[in-house]
Structures are given as C-alpha cells and as structure tokens.
Scaffold this active site. Sequence first.
Site, PDB file in Angstrom:
ATOM      1  N   LYS A 105       0.834  -1.211   0.000  1.00  0.00           N
ATOM      2  CA  LYS A 105       0.000   0.000   0.000  1.00  0.00           C
ATOM      3  C   LYS A 105       0.860   1.250   0.000  1.00  0.00           C
ATOM      4  O   LYS A 105       0.529   2.251  -0.647  1.00  0.00           O
ATOM      5  CB  LYS A 105      -0.940  -0.009   1.211  1.00  0.00           C
TER       6      LYS A 105
ATOM      7  N   GLU B 236      -2.719   7.794   7.311  1.00  0.00           N
ATOM      8  CA  GLU B 236      -3.505   8.563   6.360  1.00  0.00           C
ATOM      9  C   GLU B 236      -4.498   9.444   7.096  1.00  0.00           C
ATOM     10  O   GLU B 236      -5.023   9.044   8.153  1.00  0.00           O
ATOM     11  CB  GLU B 236      -4.300   7.645   5.417  1.00  0.00           C
TER      12      GLU B 236
ATOM     13  N   ARG C   8      -7.593  -7.772 -10.461  1.00  0.00           N
ATOM     14  CA  ARG C   8      -8.368  -8.962 -10.801  1.00  0.00           C
ATOM     15  C   ARG C   8      -9.785  -8.528 -11.137  1.00  0.00           C
ATOM     16  O   ARG C   8     -10.135  -7.351 -11.031  1.00  0.00           O
ATOM     17  CB  ARG C   8      -8.400  -9.937  -9.619  1.00  0.00           C
TER      18      ARG C   8
END
Length: 666
Positions: free
Chosen positions: A116, A200, A292
Amino acid sequence: MFDTLLIANRGEIACRIIRTCRRMGIRAIAVYSDADVDAQHVRLADAAYHIGGSRPQDSYLRGDAIIAAAKRSGAQAVHPGYGFLSENADFADAVEAAGLVFVGPNAASMRKMGSKAGAKDLMHAAGVPVVPGYTGEDQSLDTLQGEADRIGYPLMIKAAHGGGGKGMRIVHAPLEFAAHLESCQREARNAFGRDRVLLERYIERPRHIEFQIFGDSQGQIIHLNERECSAQRRYQKVIEESPSPFVTPELRAAMGAAAIAAGRAIDYQNAGTVEFIVGQDGGFYFMEINTRLQVEHPVTEMVTSLDLVEWQLRVAAGETLPLPQDAIWSSGHAMEVRLYAEDPDAGFLPGSGKLTRLRLPETSSRVRIDSGVVEGDTVSIFYDPMIAKLIVRDSDRPRALARLREALAQCEIEGPKSNIEFLERLVRHSIVVAGDIDTGYLDRHLDEFIGARKRSADETRHLHALAAAAIRMTTGIRDAASPWALGDGWRLDGAGWTPLHLVSGAEDLRLSIRGHGGDFDVREGDAVSELRGLRLQDGWLSGRIGDSQRRVQVSGDGERILLHDGESRLQLRRASLYRLNDDDGATSGDRVAAPMPGRIVQVKIAVGDHVESGQLVMVMEAMKMELALKAPRAGVIAEVRVKEGDFVEADAALILLEPVVQEAAA
C-alpha cells in the site's frame, strides 16, 4: 484465441466463467478439492481434475497442482477468478513459465500494487490524488507520532501489506496514538508477517467509489464507469450499484481520468478495479487497485450490456480492447447483494450445511442470479459461505430498489441460516433509499438492521392466522367435487376445531383452525381471528381479517409456509402435535459446544484443569476464520471429547465441565 481454458477457482465465479466459455466455444476445465467433488462448477465443466484436500492450502492455493492439471488437460490458458491465487504475482509468473497464458495482469503490475505504501507513492508521482499521510520506512514510535501530529486527527493507521480490513485503526486524539499503533502492528504481524504501517488522514463519512478499468497489450486503457460500494460492514461490501447516486458527470469524468492514469502508472493489462475514497465535498483519493475481476462486476455488466469475462479472455489472447472509450455507454441502474449462509443476529457467524430448500427468483433481462450451488448442495465449512449473488437492473434507482426488494421476497433458504432478512431491512432503510450511506454507517447503526422485527400483538396474531389458513388451503385433496376435499373438521354438531402446531424459529405456536373455502376462524390462546373471503391466487393470499383487508405473498406447501407482507418475512413450518423436547441432560453451562462445523486448531486445557468463566479453552477454524471458544462458567474440566485436527459438527459437545455440586442446607 485459445480453445481450452482451465479455471483455477470454484463456486459461482467458476460457474460464471464456464458459461462464458460455452458461449464462446471454448472448452472449460475445472479443478476441485475433496469437498467439491460434487460441486456445480465440476458438473458444468467439460472436464475436471482433482487437485487435493478440502482446505484451500491443500488445493486451490496449490499453484503447482493447478498448473499440472492445466498441462494434463491441454489448456492453453489459466483464469484465476477472484480470491485464492488471483492476485499472486508468483503464481502468474509460474503460469507464464509453464508456457500458459495467465488471464489477468502481468506479475510486474501486481507487485507494484503489493505494498500500500509503495502503491501510494507511485500514484502520487503519476498525479493521481492520494490521501495526505506518511508512507516512510522509519517506523519508530517517535517518527510515527510526529507524522501523525503533522497530518492531524482523526487519522487512520493501516497495515502496509495485506487487506480485508485487518491491521486498521482510527485514531481521534494524540494520546490514543501509541496504543492503537501497537495494536495495529501486532495484528498486521500476525496476519501478514510484516508490521510496517502507513498513516492517512481519516476522511469523515467517506464513500467508496470504484472504477472498472481494462487495458490491452497494445497500451490502450479505458474505464467502464463507476460502481458505488459504500454500504459496508467491517470493510466488507454489502450493496454494490452502478451508477453511483453521488457522482455527477463532472466528478465521473475526473475520477475516470484518474483511474486511467492509475492504470497507466503500472502498465496495466486486462481487468482491474481502481478504488477511491470520496469525501462529502466530492474530493476523491486513491485507495488501491484490485488486480483482478471483482465480485461485484455483474452490476457493470448489467448497465453496459458487456461480458467482462469475454473481454478478459480476448485481451489475454492478445486482441485489442473490443471498444474504445467513447463507445462505452451505460443505461439504467443496477444493484447487487450477496446471499450468505450466516447469522446476522449472532455477529454474522458463518454457517454451513445442506441447502434443504433453495428458491431464487426467475432470471430475466432485469434479474440475474450468479450462484455455485443448487438445492440439495452443501455450503462447505472450508470456503466462503456465499450462496448466490442477486443482481437486478431497471430504468432508474428507485425502480431498481423496488425490483431488488421484490426479488429478495422471492428467495427461500432452508438449512443453514442466511442473511436474507438483514438484506431486506437494509434495502428498505431510509439511508439506503436516499443514497446517502457512508462506509461506516452500518457499523455505527447495526442495531437498525438486525434483531427480530417489532410487530404489534394483533399484527403477529393475524400473520399466524393467515399462515394457518394458507396451510389448510394448500393441503389435502384438490378435487372440488369431493366432500373429502373440505378438510374442515365438520362433525354432526357443526364445524370442529382442528389443532395445528407451527414452529417459527425457536417459537412454538399452538393454534386451532376451523372453516373451509375462504372462510376460517383461527384461535391462538384466547384470541380468535376471523378470516373471510380468502383467495389464494398466483402466490398471493388476499382477504379480510376482521374489518381490514390484507394481502400477503405466500409460498411453500402443506408442511412449510413463507409469508411476506411487503416489508418482512415470516417463515413457519408444521410440527407434530405430540413432539417431545430432545434433551441430552447437559445444560449450556456445563459444556462447550461447537457453534458451527469446523476443525479444532488448539486445545488449551486438559481433564482436571480448573478454569474461570470466560477463559479461552479451545480454538476452532471454520469458514476461513478462527473462533475462540470460552468456558461458560468457572469449574473443573471433566471431559475433553476432541483433539487438535479433528473436524466437528455444529452443536457437538467438545468439552464437559464437572457438574455443580449443590451444598445441602444446614
């Protein structure tokens, strides 16, 4: 285009891919575990190969076994579906090394999204908006605390590796930071083997909006518009829809451009999803790219009339994208929910077992069912407990919601418990109707969606009476000319009362009924409901109860009945009038029982041990999760009936405590 495809997955996604292959004239090869020997995807495929034991790590996570099966079958390509190995870069490399085509992005693109922190830095460099935060390698408490204070509160601590909602904490004040950081790092270390975190800014009341992207080997990347997935519970999506009721044309254009930029930043090919977090002010920020096909892809297919699996296969075969960006259009509104074998009233505990009854709506251009099971199949303890995805489409959002409610009302599931009633309450809730839900609403207000529906005593009694009448009207001889068809309990001195024993969940109902045709009296306790002019037609029962007119949806037979009053359901079954209560003599306070079928992972006590109330005594694994079993009271362990590695059925007694000895009164 290749002529044989191996599907390295199971369940509804495997069935979905097989159907597209059949339409395209491609031979579809399935793989299966011990638990899936009779599964629907195995029955649908042109051929199927056994790849190992029931646990995912013994079968569907064994890349070597899957590749060996592909070679034996003569397949030229492998489709990973979603989950299992679909985002495993090493598996993608192994497929390519074996001379096969991997239907998905290349391993290099996957690896760029594996962290991430790294993904966020990459997106920031590509001009994709990211949430202000810290992704540095210095993970000391002093540095992280300082960065948190710089970013400002509230903020989110997130595990840099992994997903599924694990390793995430919201911090509201500086003094809370150190404790939340330690907890987050410990959970990340246990779940993913690495405890690196990133920080964050926490977006208040955020919405989750994602864009479907597609890229080909010629460097073209387009998006197929957005899906909104803001209705979530513990970071797991519950309702998905397209288009988003929040997104304006201007915001759609900006987010679509950012999604394409994100795909270009990692040289993306095939199907992917760029996920954004969106603030109430319309500001949007990159979250991640799922490399995906997504579970919720059918809502995009319903509004675009495209087959995304077909697109995947064509791109993987080296073809260009079937359509350019300016040819992508969207019509109407689509919504998806997932029917699960789980118990919302017990913390959404996953369930398993045989589906003794499974009735789903008829499919059409407006209603779609994606499922990997049929009536009589078993929901296994080893995999995700999804029963089916229910997808609807209509001309606008209000009509799509109405169609979704109608479709849910037609669903019947018996065997394991299901989340149907939870979904029915959800799609009628004012926050969903208004299209104003944020990602944290369900977790903050879960009590609004679970628990028994509150009905007045009269309303409940009237529904019980209608159920009794429906059973009477659907039971017996259908020959209207025969006097035996009445079944009204008539005697020489007039109509008699017929006793009727119904069961609704754990509630026993002792009723009596008399009458015939459309006129009945139903007695419950001291109260009598007078039903007049009842008519059962096309699955609806209508008539008068006292001075009021009622109409309810009815399905079932003479042994079970399901009533739906337009807002919620009441399911009852007929029981013996002389049923005895089963009791093995053990009370819940003297034993520890399995809450569901599963495998024993740890036994933490032995016979003769003293335990305290609430003490952890055993850990079992079921439905890809661990369940901690605790002592119901203080006492001494009298018997341990299982050992580590054993598989157990639901409600099986695992541990017995010595009975409490009552001291004689002085």
